[in-house]
Design a protein around this motif. Structure first.
Motif, short mmCIF file in Angstrom:
data_model
loop_
_atom_site.label_atom_id
_atom_site.label_comp_id
_atom_site.label_asym_id
_atom_site.label_seq_id
_atom_site.Cartn_x
_atom_site.Cartn_y
_atom_site.Cartn_z
N ALA A 1 2.52 1.63 -3.40
CA ALA A 1 1.63 1.93 -4.52
C ALA A 1 0.97 3.30 -4.39
O ALA A 1 0.74 3.98 -5.38
N PHE A 2 0.64 3.69 -3.14
CA PHE A 2 -0.15 4.91 -3.00
C PHE A 2 0.57 6.08 -2.34
O PHE A 2 0.18 7.21 -2.49
N ILE B 1 0.39 -8.33 -4.36
CA ILE B 1 -0.51 -7.28 -3.91
C ILE B 1 -0.11 -5.93 -4.53
O ILE B 1 -0.95 -5.19 -5.06
N TYR C 1 0.84 -1.20 0.00
CA TYR C 1 0.00 0.00 0.00
C TYR C 1 0.87 1.25 0.00
O TYR C 1 0.66 2.18 -0.76
N THR D 1 -7.99 -5.40 -4.63
CA THR D 1 -6.70 -6.08 -4.47
C THR D 1 -6.86 -7.57 -4.20
O THR D 1 -5.88 -8.28 -4.07
N ILE E 1 -4.89 -0.44 -10.06
CA ILE E 1 -6.10 0.26 -9.64
C ILE E 1 -6.10 1.67 -10.24
O ILE E 1 -5.12 2.41 -10.09
N VAL F 1 -10.15 -0.19 -2.10
CA VAL F 1 -8.83 -0.77 -2.34
C VAL F 1 -8.83 -2.28 -2.10
O VAL F 1 -8.42 -3.05 -2.96
N THR G 1 -1.27 -5.86 -8.16
CA THR G 1 -2.68 -5.53 -8.40
C THR G 1 -2.98 -4.09 -8.01
O THR G 1 -3.80 -3.42 -8.66
N MET G 2 -2.34 -3.61 -6.97
CA MET G 2 -2.59 -2.23 -6.54
C MET G 2 -2.19 -1.22 -7.61
O MET G 2 -2.84 -0.20 -7.79
#
Lengths: 424, 273
Positions: B81-82, B162, B78, B196, B169, B192, B165-166
């Motif tokens: 990715a974010f 993970i 997380y 995910t 998004i 999310v 896939t993130m």
């Protein structure tokens, strides 16, 4: 069949030590194979203890032929000796393995009249008695599986028949190793392994056939039970023994179990464990790190083991002669000295003496205080002046053997129960 | 046309498994195995209380390891990715995660032993800080150390799928959620995580199968004091009981396949990828 000349190594021996001249004189032999022997390759396999490359190199130098060594664990050794007789020429196995393998007929009996130093082999491997007064210990005592009835015998006989199954090479007396600095009081009984005082600081080896014997020593020492024969337990006795240890395990007595030599060294050196079953070279490995570690002699005596070399049934002709020459060379002292300087014993100690200094002999064999530094065969200092071997002399140690490593009739049952103990 | 892939799978995957199944019905003496068709190995396996305990233990290790690798793996992914904005930094940090994999996993595992030991770094630090007076015994050769090693070894297998896939998004979905008044937690939970799921599921399959098939971590980190199914098989092989080892392996394989089947019912990976 004639024996092969001993000239080459004898000459060397004379150069090294005058004492070996006696051995040379004792081995007169006509030059028969001469050059042909150099092309011979003998394939030896066995457990790591005595499968040393130094030995192979020395064989090439002294005898001229090639010895190929393969080291395996004892389970694989047993399997190979029992099922693949063509895959080896010389089997370097323990006596309890011999008890399993000999009846398969994959090894051939050895004529003791061709073994020059046969009469000098320690009594333990011939009559079973180290000295005439000795009491024979329980378990698979080497002499009980050391002889067969004749050249094609598949049985074991109890007297010195002139036909040997294995030629003894290396043996020792095992006991518990302790950290005297962390225990701080004398230890003199096997029962201390399960003493709650050492809760979470004890260990035992996770090799069922040897571990069960250590357990039996502990159970007897605790006064829980006296075995008619520790080396051949009944199912009830196996249940009882492992029951006591399972209870101790659940109560948190053990820090870990070890399976490999180096694990036992690390457990002891790091102080995770202060008392455990251990092997002699592991003690010296801990000590060489400057950490105090004692191979503690115990009142109940030692658990002993012995190894020997056997000849494949398929061996014949020049290879067979080379194998006999190898055996005679093995007992003539160089290997014995090499092994004794690691803390093991040789089957013919008096020949090994010629290949050791007086101080080394005094320290390792006679139990005397070291006069100067004692080094191992690789040159590392193991003991300094004044040190005395734990347990004392050869006769003190090998004379106090309480049981031999063994294979039981209920072996498969025992192994199953052992697995349950580990999973408990 | 028989594709090369099918051929490779047949020779190197299907044939060995078939062989194991066949041998599991064979018989064994102390040093040989002989062809037979008997159910002795299975009968002994199912008849022993130890088997159930060991399988239970294996599930316990898998379950606990899964929870921790998921929590840590999800958090790391997380963050990557974010929170890390530039692609360059994302790649750099992601590669950083893989550095431990440059050494063998056995070395990474064994290096915990001196660290966690009675006189190890962890205990001496805790004592010098005054947190504890006596060294903590349960740090090493316990279920704690086994699970710690598993989490350490396998978290990356959770991070990678993970994170993958993130990264797919659509960021506008997050913005839409925020615009619609969702809090950070609501966005996480309702946007999310559902998106995910396929990554989580792939990571779960990796971790669960790796832990259930392991034997060496359990042996070293528990000091041989605990057992899982892998160790049972290893012991049998050491004692030349290949048929019995095969039977255990077959049961383990069936169990793992059932677990994976169950997982795949929860999330349809193909549909969501």
């Amino acid at each position: 069949m004639t024996t092969i000349p001993k000239i080459r190594y004898s000459r060397r021996s004379i150069l090294k030590s005058g004492g070996a001249a006696v051995a040379a004189a004792a081995l007169p032999a006509p030059m028969v194979w001469g050059q042909a022997i150099k092309d011979v390759t003998l394939r030896q396999f066995g457990t790591g203890v005595s499968n040393l490359n130094e030995v192979a190199a020395k064989v090439k130098e002294d005898l001229g032929f090639t010895l190929e060594m393969t080291a395996l664990d004892s389970d694989s050794v047993t399997q190979r000796a029992a099922t693949q007789p063509d895959s080896f020429d010389i089997a370097d196995i323990e006596y309890w393995i011999c008890k399993k393998v000999w009846p398969t007929g994959n090894l051939q009996a050895m004529d003791t009249s061709k073994i020059a130093n046969y009469d000098k082999i320690v009594g333990t491997f011939r009559s079973g008695k180290l000295t005439p007064e000795s009491v024979i210990a329980q378990g698979t005592a080497p002499h009980t599986v050391g002889f067969t009835s004749g050249p094609n015998g598949k049985d074991f006989v109890q007297e010195e028949s002139g036909w040997m199954t294995l030629i003894p090479t290396i043996y020792n007396a095992d006991t518990l190793g302790i950290r005297p600095d962390l225990i701080g009081r004398p230890i003199s009984n096997w029962s201390e392994l399960l003493n709650p005082e050492f809760k979470g600081k004890a260990s035992i080896l996770d090799i069922s056939s040897i571990g069960i014997m250590d357990m039996a020593m502990v159970v007897e020492s605790m006064g829980e039970y006296t075995y008619p024969d520790k080396g051949n337990m009944t199912k009830e006795e196996i249940d009882l023994t492992l029951g006591i240890f399972t209870e101790a395990k659940k109560a948190g007595q053990f820090r870990a179990f070890w399976k490999s030599f180096s694990e036992s060294v690390e457990l002891m050196a790091s102080g995770e464990v202060v008392i455990q079953s251990m092997w002699s070279p592991a003690i010296t490995a801990v000590r060489s790190q400057g950490i105090p570690c004692v191979y503690q002699p115990l009142e109940e005596g030692y658990r002993s083991w012995g190894g020997g070399i056997g000849l494949s049934a398929a061996l014949s002709g020049i290879e067979l002669d080379a194998a006999y020459e190898y055996i005679n060379w093995y007992l003539s002292g160089w290997v014995g000295g090499f092994l004794m300087r690691q803390g093991y014993y040789s089957a013919v100690p008096e020949t090994s003496k010629n290949f050791m200094t007086e101080d080394e002999w005094g320290f390792w064999f006679e139990g005397k205080a070291a006069q100067g530094d004692i080094t191992n065969p690789f040159g590392d200092v193991m003991e300094i002046a004044g040190a005395v071997r734990d347990g004392g002399s050869f006769y003190d140690r090998m004379g106090a053997v309480a049981c031999w490593n063994a294979v039981m009739d209920e072996n498969q049952y025992m192994v199953r129960k052992w697995n349950e103990f580990i999973a408990a | 046309m028989a594709s090369p892939l099918a051929l490779v799978l047949t020779v190197f995957l299907v044939a060995p498994i078939v062989m194991i199944v066949i041998v599991s019905f064979w018989g064994a003496t102390e040093f040989s195995i002989y062809p037979a068709f008997q159910f002795d190995n299975y009968a002994f396996l199912f008849g022993s209380e130890v088997t159930y305990r060991v399988f239970l233990n294996t599930f316990k290790y898998a379950g606990i390891t899964w929870v921790f690798t998921l929590l840590i793996g999800f958090t790391v992914a997380y963050f990557l990715a974010f929170h890390v904005r530039s692609l360059k930094w994302q790649i750099a940090l992601f590669l950083l995660c893989t550095i431990p994999f440059w050494t063998s996993n056995i070395i990474r595992m064994i290096s915990w032993i001196p660290f966690l030991g009675r006189n190890g770094l962890a205990n001496s630090t805790l004592i010098s800080w005054g947190v504890v007076d006596e060294p903590l015994e349960w740090l090493l050769f316990s279920d704690f150390s086994v699970i710690l090693a598993f989490v350490h070894l396998y978290t990356l297998f959770m991070v990678v799928p993970i994170f993958n896939t993130m990264m797919r998004i659509d960021k506008s979905l997050i913005e839409a959620a925020t615009d619609a008044g969702a809090t950070g937690w609501q966005t996480l939970w309702h946007v999310v995580i559902p998106l995910t799921k396929p990554g989580i599921m792939i990571g779960t399959i990796f971790v669960v199968t790796l832990v259930m098939g392991d034997f060496i971590t359990v042996r070293f980190m528990s000091g041989s004091q605990s057992a899982n199914v892998g160790r049972m098989i290893q012991n049998d092989i050491g004692l030349l009981q290949y048929p019995s080892a095969s039977a255990t392996a077959v049961i383990l394989l069936v169990t793992v396949l059932m677990v994976i089947g169950l997982l795949l019912r929860l999330v349809d990976i193909r549909k969501e990828l």
